[in-house]
Design a protein around this motif. Structure first.
Motif, PDB file in Angstrom:
ATOM      1  N   HIS A 153     -14.619   7.469 -14.216  1.00 28.21           N
ATOM      2  CA  HIS A 153     -13.639   8.050 -15.130  1.00 28.21           C
ATOM      3  C   HIS A 153     -12.337   7.264 -15.163  1.00 28.21           C
ATOM      4  CE1 HIS A 153     -15.610  12.317 -15.052  1.00 28.21           C
ATOM      5  NE2 HIS A 153     -16.402  11.378 -15.468  1.00 28.21           N
ATOM      6  N   SER A 154     -12.237   6.235 -14.338  1.00 25.45           N
ATOM      7  CA  SER A 154     -11.053   5.373 -14.304  1.00 25.45           C
ATOM      8  C   SER A 154     -11.430   4.049 -14.953  1.00 25.45           C
ATOM      9  CB  SER A 154     -10.611   5.165 -12.849  1.00 25.45           C
ATOM     10  OG  SER A 154      -9.580   4.225 -12.771  1.00 25.45           O
ATOM     11  N   VAL A 155     -10.879   3.766 -16.120  1.00 25.56           N
ATOM     12  CA  VAL A 155     -11.319   2.633 -16.928  1.00 25.56           C
ATOM     13  C   VAL A 155     -10.204   1.597 -17.048  1.00 25.56           C
ATOM     14  CG1 VAL A 155     -12.182   1.927 -19.188  1.00 25.56           C
ATOM     15  CG2 VAL A 155     -12.888   4.115 -18.221  1.00 25.56           C
ATOM     16  N   MET A 156     -10.526   0.363 -16.708  1.00 22.02           N
ATOM     17  CA  MET A 156      -9.567  -0.731 -16.812  1.00 22.02           C
ATOM     18  C   MET A 156      -9.607  -1.330 -18.219  1.00 22.02           C
ATOM     19  SD  MET A 156      -9.690  -4.494 -14.981  1.00 22.02           S
ATOM     20  CE  MET A 156      -9.526  -3.903 -13.309  1.00 22.02           C
ATOM     21  N   ASP A 192     -11.703   0.400   2.884  1.00 25.50           N
ATOM     22  CA  ASP A 192     -12.380   0.900   1.691  1.00 25.50           C
ATOM     23  C   ASP A 192     -11.714   0.441   0.396  1.00 25.50           C
ATOM     24  OD1 ASP A 192     -14.266   2.312   3.202  1.00 25.50           O
ATOM     25  OD2 ASP A 192     -12.944   4.052   3.377  1.00 25.50           O
ATOM     26  N   PHE A 193     -10.609  -0.293   0.507  1.00 27.44           N
ATOM     27  CA  PHE A 193      -9.855  -0.695  -0.686  1.00 27.44           C
ATOM     28  C   PHE A 193     -10.648  -1.708  -1.496  1.00 27.44           C
ATOM     29  CE2 PHE A 193      -6.764  -3.377  -2.932  1.00 27.44           C
ATOM     30  CZ  PHE A 193      -6.021  -2.417  -3.600  1.00 27.44           C
ATOM     31  N   ILE A 194     -10.810  -1.439  -2.789  1.00 24.39           N
ATOM     32  CA  ILE A 194     -11.490  -2.347  -3.707  1.00 24.39           C
ATOM     33  C   ILE A 194     -10.485  -2.966  -4.678  1.00 24.39           C
ATOM     34  CG2 ILE A 194     -13.284  -2.553  -5.466  1.00 24.39           C
ATOM     35  CD1 ILE A 194     -14.611  -0.081  -4.223  1.00 24.39           C
ATOM     36  N   GLY A 195      -9.585  -2.131  -5.180  1.00 25.28           N
ATOM     37  CA  GLY A 195      -8.575  -2.585  -6.121  1.00 25.28           C
ATOM     38  C   GLY A 195      -7.629  -1.436  -6.425  1.00 25.28           C
ATOM     39  N   GLN A 196      -6.513  -1.745  -7.093  1.00 30.67           N
ATOM     40  CA  GLN A 196      -5.529  -0.707  -7.389  1.00 30.67           C
ATOM     41  C   GLN A 196      -6.084   0.325  -8.375  1.00 30.67           C
ATOM     42  OE1 GLN A 196      -1.152  -2.029  -6.933  1.00 30.67           O
ATOM     43  NE2 GLN A 196      -2.063  -3.668  -8.146  1.00 30.67           N
ATOM     44  N   THR A 197      -6.896  -0.126  -9.331  1.00 32.19           N
ATOM     45  CA  THR A 197      -7.488   0.804 -10.296  1.00 32.19           C
ATOM     46  C   THR A 197      -8.344   1.844  -9.583  1.00 32.19           C
ATOM     47  OG1 THR A 197      -7.489  -0.908 -12.010  1.00 32.19           O
ATOM     48  CG2 THR A 197      -8.961   0.985 -12.334  1.00 32.19           C
ATOM     49  N   GLU A 198      -9.185   1.366  -8.650  1.00 30.51           N
ATOM     50  CA  GLU A 198     -10.062   2.273  -7.923  1.00 30.51           C
ATOM     51  C   GLU A 198      -9.259   3.209  -7.014  1.00 30.51           C
ATOM     52  OE1 GLU A 198     -12.419  -1.352  -9.044  1.00 30.51           O
ATOM     53  OE2 GLU A 198     -10.434  -0.977  -8.217  1.00 30.51           O
ATOM     54  N   ALA A 243       5.595   7.251 -15.342  1.00 32.22           N
ATOM     55  CA  ALA A 243       4.482   6.303 -15.307  1.00 32.22           C
ATOM     56  C   ALA A 243       4.582   5.471 -14.038  1.00 32.22           C
ATOM     57  CB  ALA A 243       4.499   5.392 -16.533  1.00 32.22           C
ATOM     58  N   VAL A 244       3.482   4.793 -13.712  1.00 33.10           N
ATOM     59  CA  VAL A 244       3.441   3.851 -12.601  1.00 33.10           C
ATOM     60  C   VAL A 244       3.165   2.462 -13.156  1.00 33.10           C
ATOM     61  CG1 VAL A 244       2.191   3.144 -10.514  1.00 33.10           C
ATOM     62  CG2 VAL A 244       2.607   5.571 -10.957  1.00 33.10           C
ATOM     63  N   VAL A 245       3.968   1.494 -12.732  1.00 33.98           N
ATOM     64  CA  VAL A 245       3.746   0.091 -13.069  1.00 33.98           C
ATOM     65  C   VAL A 245       3.547  -0.650 -11.753  1.00 33.98           C
ATOM     66  CG1 VAL A 245       4.625  -1.971 -14.219  1.00 33.98           C
ATOM     67  CG2 VAL A 245       5.230   0.307 -15.096  1.00 33.98           C
ATOM     68  N   THR A 246       2.385  -1.265 -11.581  1.00 28.76           N
ATOM     69  CA  THR A 246       2.071  -1.877 -10.300  1.00 28.76           C
ATOM     70  C   THR A 246       2.223  -3.388 -10.342  1.00 28.76           C
ATOM     71  OG1 THR A 246      -0.297  -1.969 -10.845  1.00 28.76           O
ATOM     72  CG2 THR A 246       0.485  -0.016  -9.678  1.00 28.76           C
ATOM     73  N   ALA A 247       2.981  -3.927  -9.392  1.00 32.72           N
ATOM     74  CA  ALA A 247       3.090  -5.377  -9.236  1.00 32.72           C
ATOM     75  C   ALA A 247       1.831  -5.889  -8.546  1.00 32.72           C
ATOM     76  CB  ALA A 247       4.339  -5.709  -8.431  1.00 32.72           C
ATOM     77  N   PRO A 248       1.543  -7.179  -8.649  1.00 33.46           N
ATOM     78  CA  PRO A 248       0.290  -7.726  -8.102  1.00 33.46           C
ATOM     79  C   PRO A 248       0.188  -7.600  -6.582  1.00 33.46           C
ATOM     80  CG  PRO A 248       1.313  -9.265  -9.638  1.00 33.46           C
ATOM     81  CD  PRO A 248       2.325  -8.211  -9.370  1.00 33.46           C
ATOM     82  N   VAL A 249      -1.036  -7.346  -6.108  1.00 30.01           N
ATOM     83  CA  VAL A 249      -1.313  -7.270  -4.677  1.00 30.01           C
ATOM     84  C   VAL A 249      -2.469  -8.201  -4.345  1.00 30.01           C
ATOM     85  CG1 VAL A 249      -0.533  -4.881  -4.528  1.00 30.01           C
ATOM     86  CG2 VAL A 249      -2.967  -5.363  -4.873  1.00 30.01           C
ATOM     87  N   SER A 250      -2.628  -8.471  -3.054  1.00 25.46           N
ATOM     88  CA  SER A 250      -3.772  -9.218  -2.552  1.00 25.46           C
ATOM     89  C   SER A 250      -4.819  -8.211  -2.083  1.00 25.46           C
ATOM     90  CB  SER A 250      -3.363 -10.134  -1.398  1.00 25.46           C
ATOM     91  OG  SER A 250      -4.493 -10.618  -0.715  1.00 25.46           O
ATOM     92  N   TYR A 302       0.835  -1.203   0.000  1.00 27.46           N
ATOM     93  CA  TYR A 302       0.000   0.000   0.000  1.00 27.46           C
ATOM     94  C   TYR A 302       0.873   1.257   0.000  1.00 27.46           C
ATOM     95  CZ  TYR A 302      -4.181   2.709   1.335  1.00 27.46           C
ATOM     96  OH  TYR A 302      -5.241   3.585   1.362  1.00 27.46           O
ATOM     97  N   LYS A 303       1.908   1.252   0.821  1.00 27.40           N
ATOM     98  CA  LYS A 303       2.819   2.390   0.908  1.00 27.40           C
ATOM     99  C   LYS A 303       3.584   2.577  -0.410  1.00 27.40           C
ATOM    100  CE  LYS A 303       5.138   2.581   4.720  1.00 27.40           C
ATOM    101  NZ  LYS A 303       6.171   2.311   5.752  1.00 27.40           N
ATOM    102  N   SER A 304       4.013   1.474  -0.993  1.00 22.34           N
ATOM    103  CA  SER A 304       4.747   1.534  -2.255  1.00 22.34           C
ATOM    104  C   SER A 304       3.880   2.120  -3.360  1.00 22.34           C
ATOM    105  CB  SER A 304       5.222   0.126  -2.637  1.00 22.34           C
ATOM    106  OG  SER A 304       5.889   0.130  -3.876  1.00 22.34           O
ATOM    107  N   LEU A 305       2.615   1.707  -3.407  1.00 19.18           N
ATOM    108  CA  LEU A 305       1.703   2.221  -4.419  1.00 19.18           C
ATOM    109  C   LEU A 305       1.466   3.714  -4.242  1.00 19.18           C
ATOM    110  CD1 LEU A 305      -0.298   1.866  -6.744  1.00 19.18           C
ATOM    111  CD2 LEU A 305      -1.991   1.084  -5.080  1.00 19.18           C
ATOM    112  N   GLY A 306       1.238   4.130  -3.013  1.00 18.71           N
ATOM    113  CA  GLY A 306       1.003   5.543  -2.752  1.00 18.71           C
ATOM    114  C   GLY A 306       2.179   6.408  -3.152  1.00 18.71           C
ATOM    115  N   GLN A 307       3.396   5.940  -2.880  1.00 18.31           N
ATOM    116  CA  GLN A 307       4.579   6.716  -3.227  1.00 18.31           C
ATOM    117  C   GLN A 307       4.766   6.805  -4.740  1.00 18.31           C
ATOM    118  OE1 GLN A 307       6.757   8.392  -0.900  1.00 18.31           O
ATOM    119  NE2 GLN A 307       7.125   9.351  -2.895  1.00 18.31           N
TER     120      GLN A 307
END
Length: 335
Positions: free
Chosen positions: A152-155, A134-140, A117-124, A100-105
């Motif tokens: 407005h955020s489309v996968m 409140d976490f649903i997914g990285q896209t959200e 750009a941001v490239v996200t590795a898989p999370v649980s 979570y911290k890595s994604l936020g940074q």
């Protein structure tokens, strides 16, 4: 290549295959023509993963993104240690906090222009939900972090042979019909059309839109969503000059002779889009988020806790995600 800022890659769940495929992506950087990238958090985890998986990849600590390009030549640049033990295959809430911290940074660096750009590795998702209920997914989370409406955020899932977009994403199947509206389909398809033009260089994108029900409702005998919602939305899109077609029966839309007739297929729910993409392009599928002011991609697979730390995870999708992020960033910079 244009001299853009480096890409920011997140560590993902440290108990999954994220550390391994990131290391392997750096090893393939020259053969795959990857732009320089760095990892936010987890230097000691990456060092331990390299040793456990027998990957000859030096890990170099950096003070910020500005140091990544010079360090990248000699090893994998990583911003910040986290002092967490590497426990492959054994997820823990502390690992979710790190992810979570890595994604936020990474989002912060990209938003302020320090990363291209941001490239996200898989999370649980379930593990991070223990950190943020409140976490649903990285896209959200990306949309929320950037203060954008979720619609407005489309996968989009993109592979060598197919691009698909699910109109609804992380929700129960039972909730899908009520969530589908003309406005949602029109707004999200507009975003897809613009992104195909600006981010993928397709001047006049062809968009095939699937029905919700079997046989696309068969004239209302198997459901009326196609008549009442989907077809009117397509008519509105065509009226705006967007080359949208449908509603197409989903069971034939992904057949080989059909895939050459469109640039992207828009599905009505998660599995309707992801099943064909993963069946066709599992090892090279990329999840790219459209409609954001920053570029974000991710390998289209999960944490694979069962094989983490064994050195057998394939990095193809991570390599494809890093490559695509760099290509989109360059198109935007030159656009």
């Amino acid at each position: 290549m244009t001299a853009l800022p480096p890409l920011a890659v997140t560590i993902g769940d440290p108990a999954g295959i994220g550390p391994e495929i990131i290391l392997k992506a750096w090893m393939a950087r020259e053969a795959a023509s990857l732009r320089p990238f760095f990892v936010t958090h987890g230097a000691e985890i990456l060092e331990a993963a390299a040793q456990a998986c027998d990957i000859d990849c030096p890990v170099i600590g950096i003070d910020g993104p500005e140091d990544a390009r010079s360090a990248y030549r000699d090893g994998l640049p990583v911003w910040r240690r986290s002092e967490r033990q590497y426990t492959p295959g054994k997820p823990h809430v502390s690992g979710a906090r790190l992810a979570y911290k890595s994604l936020g940074q990474a989002i912060e660096y990209a938003f302020h222009g320090a990363a291209s750009a941001v490239v996200t590795a898989p999370v649980s998702k379930s593990a991070i939900a223990e950190v943020d209920s409140d976490f649903i997914g990285q896209t959200e989370l990306l949309a929320q972090s950037l203060r954008l409406p979720l619609e407005h955020s489309v996968m989009m899932l993109a592979g060598p042979t197919l691009r698909t977009v699910p109109m609804t994403v992380h929700c129960a199947i039972a909730d899908v019909p009520a969530l589908l509206t003309q406005d949602l389909i029109v707004e999200r398809t507009r975003i897809v059309a613009r992104a195909l033009q600006t981010d993928f260089g397709i001047t006049n994108p062809r968009i095939a839109i699937a029905g919700l029900n079997p046989h696309a409702g068969e004239d209302g005998r198997m459901g009326t969503e196609e008549i009442e919602v989907i077809a009117p939305a397509i008519a509105r899109l065509r009226g705006e000059g967007i080359d949208a077609s449908g509603p197409h029966p989903a069971d034939t839309l992904f057949a080989p002779h059909k895939r050459g007739t469109y640039d992207v297929a828009i599905a009505m729910y998660h599995d309707q889009a992801l099943v064909p993409l993963k069946a066709l392009d599992f090892d090279q599928g990329v999840n790219v988020t459209l409609g954001l002011p920053i570029v974000r991609t991710s390998p289209d697979h999960g944490t694979a806790f069962d094989i983490a730390g064994k050195g057998i995870a394939r990095p193809d999708a991570m390599i494809a995600a890093i490559r695509m992020a760099g290509e989109i960033a360059e198109r935007r910079a030159n656009g």
